[in-house]
Design a protein around this motif. Structure first.
Motif, PDB file in Angstrom:
ATOM      1  N   THR A 461       0.843  -1.192   0.000  1.00  0.00           N
ATOM      2  CA  THR A 461       0.000   0.000   0.000  1.00  0.00           C
ATOM      3  C   THR A 461       0.876   1.239   0.000  1.00  0.00           C
ATOM      4  OG1 THR A 461      -1.785  -1.105   1.212  1.00  0.00           O
ATOM      5  CG2 THR A 461      -1.791   1.295   1.202  1.00  0.00           C
ATOM      6  N   VAL A 462       0.660   2.111  -0.967  1.00  0.00           N
ATOM      7  CA  VAL A 462       1.333   3.412  -1.036  1.00  0.00           C
ATOM      8  C   VAL A 462       0.268   4.475  -0.868  1.00  0.00           C
ATOM      9  CG1 VAL A 462       2.674   4.987  -2.477  1.00  0.00           C
ATOM     10  CG2 VAL A 462       3.105   2.513  -2.589  1.00  0.00           C
ATOM     11  N   PHE A 463       0.520   5.455  -0.001  1.00  0.00           N
ATOM     12  CA  PHE A 463      -0.399   6.585   0.146  1.00  0.00           C
ATOM     13  C   PHE A 463       0.007   7.690  -0.823  1.00  0.00           C
ATOM     14  CE2 PHE A 463      -1.494   5.626   4.860  1.00  0.00           C
ATOM     15  CZ  PHE A 463      -2.314   4.589   4.443  1.00  0.00           C
ATOM     16  N   LEU A 464      -0.957   8.181  -1.607  1.00  0.00           N
ATOM     17  CA  LEU A 464      -0.737   9.320  -2.499  1.00  0.00           C
ATOM     18  C   LEU A 464      -1.582  10.488  -2.007  1.00  0.00           C
ATOM     19  CD1 LEU A 464      -0.882   7.563  -6.003  1.00  0.00           C
ATOM     20  CD2 LEU A 464       1.143   8.213  -4.691  1.00  0.00           C
ATOM     21  N   ASN A 465      -0.946  11.625  -1.794  1.00  0.00           N
ATOM     22  CA  ASN A 465      -1.654  12.820  -1.337  1.00  0.00           C
ATOM     23  C   ASN A 465      -1.878  13.782  -2.494  1.00  0.00           C
ATOM     24  OD1 ASN A 465      -1.662  11.869   1.266  1.00  0.00           O
ATOM     25  ND2 ASN A 465      -0.031  13.217   2.014  1.00  0.00           N
ATOM     26  N   PHE A 466      -3.145  14.101  -2.754  1.00  0.00           N
ATOM     27  CA  PHE A 466      -3.491  15.179  -3.691  1.00  0.00           C
ATOM     28  C   PHE A 466      -4.958  15.538  -3.478  1.00  0.00           C
ATOM     29  CE2 PHE A 466      -4.195  11.228  -6.108  1.00  0.00           C
ATOM     30  CZ  PHE A 466      -5.462  11.415  -6.640  1.00  0.00           C
ATOM     31  N   ALA A 467      -5.312  16.749  -3.862  1.00  0.00           N
ATOM     32  CA  ALA A 467      -6.690  17.249  -3.751  1.00  0.00           C
ATOM     33  C   ALA A 467      -7.212  17.160  -2.320  1.00  0.00           C
ATOM     34  CB  ALA A 467      -7.617  16.496  -4.704  1.00  0.00           C
ATOM     35  N   GLY A 468      -6.329  17.357  -1.339  1.00  0.00           N
ATOM     36  CA  GLY A 468      -6.753  17.388   0.063  1.00  0.00           C
ATOM     37  C   GLY A 468      -7.000  16.028   0.677  1.00  0.00           C
ATOM     38  N   LEU A 469      -6.767  14.946  -0.083  1.00  0.00           N
ATOM     39  CA  LEU A 469      -7.047  13.606   0.415  1.00  0.00           C
ATOM     40  C   LEU A 469      -5.830  12.704   0.286  1.00  0.00           C
ATOM     41  CD1 LEU A 469     -10.570  12.963  -1.192  1.00  0.00           C
ATOM     42  CD2 LEU A 469     -10.088  13.674   1.166  1.00  0.00           C
ATOM     43  N   THR A 470      -5.827  11.643   1.073  1.00  0.00           N
ATOM     44  CA  THR A 470      -4.862  10.559   0.938  1.00  0.00           C
ATOM     45  C   THR A 470      -5.560   9.400   0.238  1.00  0.00           C
ATOM     46  OG1 THR A 470      -3.598  11.161   2.915  1.00  0.00           O
ATOM     47  CG2 THR A 470      -3.424   8.891   2.151  1.00  0.00           C
ATOM     48  N   TRP A 471      -4.959   8.941  -0.875  1.00  0.00           N
ATOM     49  CA  TRP A 471      -5.569   7.918  -1.725  1.00  0.00           C
ATOM     50  C   TRP A 471      -4.744   6.641  -1.638  1.00  0.00           C
ATOM     51  CZ3 TRP A 471      -9.701  10.003  -4.767  1.00  0.00           C
ATOM     52  CH2 TRP A 471      -9.781  11.394  -4.762  1.00  0.00           C
ATOM     53  N   PRO A 472      -5.312   5.531  -1.131  1.00  0.00           N
ATOM     54  CA  PRO A 472      -4.555   4.271  -1.074  1.00  0.00           C
ATOM     55  C   PRO A 472      -4.306   3.705  -2.476  1.00  0.00           C
ATOM     56  CG  PRO A 472      -6.383   4.258   0.497  1.00  0.00           C
ATOM     57  CD  PRO A 472      -6.591   5.437  -0.416  1.00  0.00           C
ATOM     58  N   HIS A 473      -3.062   3.362  -2.740  1.00  0.00           N
ATOM     59  CA  HIS A 473      -2.645   2.721  -3.998  1.00  0.00           C
ATOM     60  C   HIS A 473      -2.137   1.344  -3.621  1.00  0.00           C
ATOM     61  CE1 HIS A 473      -0.372   1.493  -7.383  1.00  0.00           C
ATOM     62  NE2 HIS A 473       0.708   2.235  -7.212  1.00  0.00           N
ATOM     63  N   VAL A 474      -2.855   0.286  -4.010  1.00  0.00           N
ATOM     64  CA  VAL A 474      -2.588  -1.066  -3.532  1.00  0.00           C
ATOM     65  C   VAL A 474      -2.170  -1.972  -4.688  1.00  0.00           C
ATOM     66  CG1 VAL A 474      -3.514  -3.085  -2.334  1.00  0.00           C
ATOM     67  CG2 VAL A 474      -4.259  -0.785  -1.667  1.00  0.00           C
ATOM     68  N   SER A 475      -1.118  -2.742  -4.468  1.00  0.00           N
ATOM     69  CA  SER A 475      -0.656  -3.739  -5.435  1.00  0.00           C
ATOM     70  C   SER A 475      -0.485  -5.071  -4.708  1.00  0.00           C
ATOM     71  CB  SER A 475       0.683  -3.337  -6.061  1.00  0.00           C
ATOM     72  OG  SER A 475       0.597  -2.065  -6.676  1.00  0.00           O
ATOM     73  N   VAL A 476      -0.970  -6.160  -5.311  1.00  0.00           N
ATOM     74  CA  VAL A 476      -0.819  -7.493  -4.747  1.00  0.00           C
ATOM     75  C   VAL A 476      -0.378  -8.438  -5.853  1.00  0.00           C
ATOM     76  CG1 VAL A 476      -2.577  -7.088  -2.978  1.00  0.00           C
ATOM     77  CG2 VAL A 476      -3.246  -8.117  -5.148  1.00  0.00           C
ATOM     78  N   ALA A 477       0.332  -9.496  -5.482  1.00  0.00           N
ATOM     79  CA  ALA A 477       0.770 -10.468  -6.488  1.00  0.00           C
ATOM     80  C   ALA A 477       1.140 -11.780  -5.820  1.00  0.00           C
ATOM     81  CB  ALA A 477       1.950  -9.936  -7.295  1.00  0.00           C
ATOM     82  N   THR A 478       1.072 -12.843  -6.612  1.00  0.00           N
ATOM     83  CA  THR A 478       1.493 -14.179  -6.207  1.00  0.00           C
ATOM     84  C   THR A 478       2.532 -14.656  -7.208  1.00  0.00           C
ATOM     85  OG1 THR A 478      -0.689 -14.649  -5.272  1.00  0.00           O
ATOM     86  CG2 THR A 478       0.747 -16.534  -5.712  1.00  0.00           C
ATOM     87  N   LEU A 479       3.713 -15.059  -6.723  1.00  0.00           N
ATOM     88  CA  LEU A 479       4.852 -15.350  -7.582  1.00  0.00           C
ATOM     89  C   LEU A 479       5.454 -16.709  -7.243  1.00  0.00           C
ATOM     90  CD1 LEU A 479       6.579 -11.877  -7.028  1.00  0.00           C
ATOM     91  CD2 LEU A 479       5.012 -12.453  -8.890  1.00  0.00           C
ATOM     92  N   VAL A 480       5.940 -17.396  -8.270  1.00  0.00           N
ATOM     93  CA  VAL A 480       6.661 -18.654  -8.087  1.00  0.00           C
ATOM     94  C   VAL A 480       7.976 -18.565  -8.849  1.00  0.00           C
ATOM     95  CG1 VAL A 480       4.570 -20.032  -7.769  1.00  0.00           C
ATOM     96  CG2 VAL A 480       5.503 -19.723 -10.074  1.00  0.00           C
ATOM     97  N   PRO A 481       8.955 -19.423  -8.521  1.00  0.00           N
ATOM     98  CA  PRO A 481      10.229 -19.366  -9.247  1.00  0.00           C
ATOM     99  C   PRO A 481      10.023 -19.539 -10.749  1.00  0.00           C
ATOM    100  CG  PRO A 481      10.478 -20.686  -7.275  1.00  0.00           C
ATOM    101  CD  PRO A 481       9.012 -20.381  -7.403  1.00  0.00           C
TER     102      PRO A 481
END
Length: 491
Positions: A461-481
């Motif tokens: 989760t990365v927080f991005l601040n703009f327009a007076g708000l904090t916007w959650p930016h979420v990335s998820v993944a499942t990885l194998v060799p």
């Protein structure tokens, strides 16, 4: 090492940078916008790759979230194969890079990373999901099927992704100097580089992550560090992730290492538990999501007229890849990935840029001026007009041991075959490959055996601040060799 001057005034160059740095090969990766592709609007021919410098963008791993390749099918390859090695051998790294990483022929290889990073070696690949509220300018040219209704200062972008995460060899001992007045001795860090690339493979025609012409949306070189116990500050062993993101942000995320358990990898028995995320924006300086939520239309998967990419999600809802619950809590994608998998144990830890906490003081983010926004030079207060300031990042990793059912053929002579396991029908995790070596006693009969492999999942989760708000930016993944995992049969 800085340059030095001789007594005669001659400059002595730094000896550690006399050789040029190795070239990072990114064949097939091209950062681009996915607006037109995901919304179903064709790009103009002038926007396409063409000419002698063009490269085909091919994902390094099958991106389809529902692709199921079982061991009942023919093996990937049968015959005499060299014994597989994970991670890659020094010979596969080129002529110069091995020397820079300490992989000198005749000398011992650098030590492997310490717990909990010991499995961060070699190349991984898989699939995932990305959610970001991004700023929307007044001259925004994003194509929409229907005129968006609601706030016009943001666009909610949703991406089904394919990802590659490659870890390099450890670079040797990294000395950090202590200070006597702090009663702190010198410490030695262990570090190794990594490279993460992510492509968008959202296919609005199928509602799945199976688009064959992926678009690069993320590139991140960085380093992982093992940090030993210290007395000043009084910390136990910790880990740190340092990264550079070309949008103009760098991160330094640290956390105490988890307690090593008495299991094979040192993790907790059983599968992971994923927290419930809330992607609703909230006012800067608070942690309370907006209620009522003015962006509920965009977060409602059934809507067709919101400022969102893709604007229509009917196909994705039918495929189960994106729905309202996933938009509100992307960690559901991680849970869907492991449905039915036999996970024996997992190591989990979280690093963040949160600064002083009850457990550790370290970490932070830095942003270019464009992202940080209007601010007087030398001022210490927060920017007052950020375009997309990233003040905080946290990422949780799960390193898992998964037991797979693999149907092996009848062996009549010594050889190694590449096989895929039988995957559960409901799991959307990527399918690994195993290099299975015949047992010493031959012939052996065809049968189903249990093979344990490594899988990595993460939620960031990365927080991005703009327009007076904090916007959650979420990335998820499942990885194998990405490379075959070696396994030798005993009977």
């Amino acid at each position: 090492m800085a340059s030095e001057l001789t007594p005669e005034g001659q400059v002595i160059p730094p000896f550690n940078i006399t050789a040029p740095a190795p070239v990072i090969s990114l064949k097939g990766f091209k950062w681009d916008t996915v607006d037109e592709v995901v919304q179903g609007f064709e790009k103009k021919p002038s926007d396409e790759l063409e000419g002698p410098g063009a490269v085909e963008q091919t994902p390094l791993f099958a991106a389809s979230l529902d692709a199921k390749v079982t061991a009942q099918e023919q093996p990937l390859q049968v015959g005499e194969l060299p014994a597989p090695r994970l991670p890659l051998s020094p010979e596969s790294l080129g002529a110069q890079l091995p020397g820079q990483l300490g992989l000198v022929p005749g000398l011992p290889a650098p030590p492997a990373p310490l717990f909990p990073l010991a499995q961060f070696q070699g190349a991984y690949a898989g699939n995932g999901f990305n959610l970001i509220f991004r700023p929307r300018p007044s001259d925004d040219a994003t194509p929409f099927e229907q005129t968006p209704v609601g706030p016009n200062d943001n666009i909610l972008e949703l991406n089904l992704t394919t990802e590659q995460l490659t870890f390099g060899e450890t670079i040797g001992d990294i000395p950090n100097r202590g200070l006597n007045i702090n009663n702190q001795s010198d410490i030695t860090l262990g570090g190794f580089p990594y490279l993460q690339t992510i492509q968008d493979v959202t296919n609005r025609e199928t509602g799945k992550g199976d688009r064959t012409n992926p678009t690069g949306i993320h590139f991140e070189p960085g380093m992982w560090l093992n940090i030993p116990e210290t007395t000043s500050p009084k910390n136990g062993p910790s880990v740190c992730r340092m990264a550079s993101i070309p949008h103009g942000t760098t991160i330094n995320a640290q956390a105490l290492s988890p307690q090593q358990q008495a299991t094979t990898l040192g993790g907790t028995p059983g599968g992971p538990t994923f927290e419930v995320l809330d992607t609703t924006p909230f006012p800067i300086g608070t942690t309370t999501p907006l209620n009522p939520n003015p962006f509920s239309l965009a977060m409602d998967a059934s809507s067709t007229n919101s400022p969102r990419i893709p604007q229509t999600l009917t196909k994705f809802i039918e495929a189960g890849t994106i729905n309202t619950d996933i938009i509100k809590n992307p960690n559901l994608v991680l849970q869907n990935a492991i449905n039915g998998l036999n996970i024996k144990e997992n190591i989990t830890f979280e690093v963040s840029t949160g600064g002083p906490t009850e457990t550790i003081n370290g970490g932070g983010t830095a942003n270019i001026s464009f992202l940080a926004g209007t601010q007087e030079l030398g001022a210490t207060s927060a920017p007052d007009k950020p375009n997309a300031h990233a003040p905080f990042m946290r990422s949780r990793f799960w390193i898992e041991t998964v037991a797979y059912d693999v149907i092996v053929p009848r062996f009549t002579k010594p050889c190694t075959v590449l096989l895929r396991p039988t995957m559960p029908r409901d799991a959307t995790a990527p399918t690994p490959v195993f290099a299975v070596t015949a047992p010493a006693k031959l012939p052996s009969e065809a049968k189903t055996i249990l093979i344990q492999g490594i899988q990595i999942q993460y939620s960031q989760t990365v927080f991005l601040n703009f327009a007076g708000l904090t916007w959650p930016h979420v990335s998820v993944a499942t990885l194998v060799p990405k490379n075959p995992q070696p396994f030798t049969m005993t009977s």
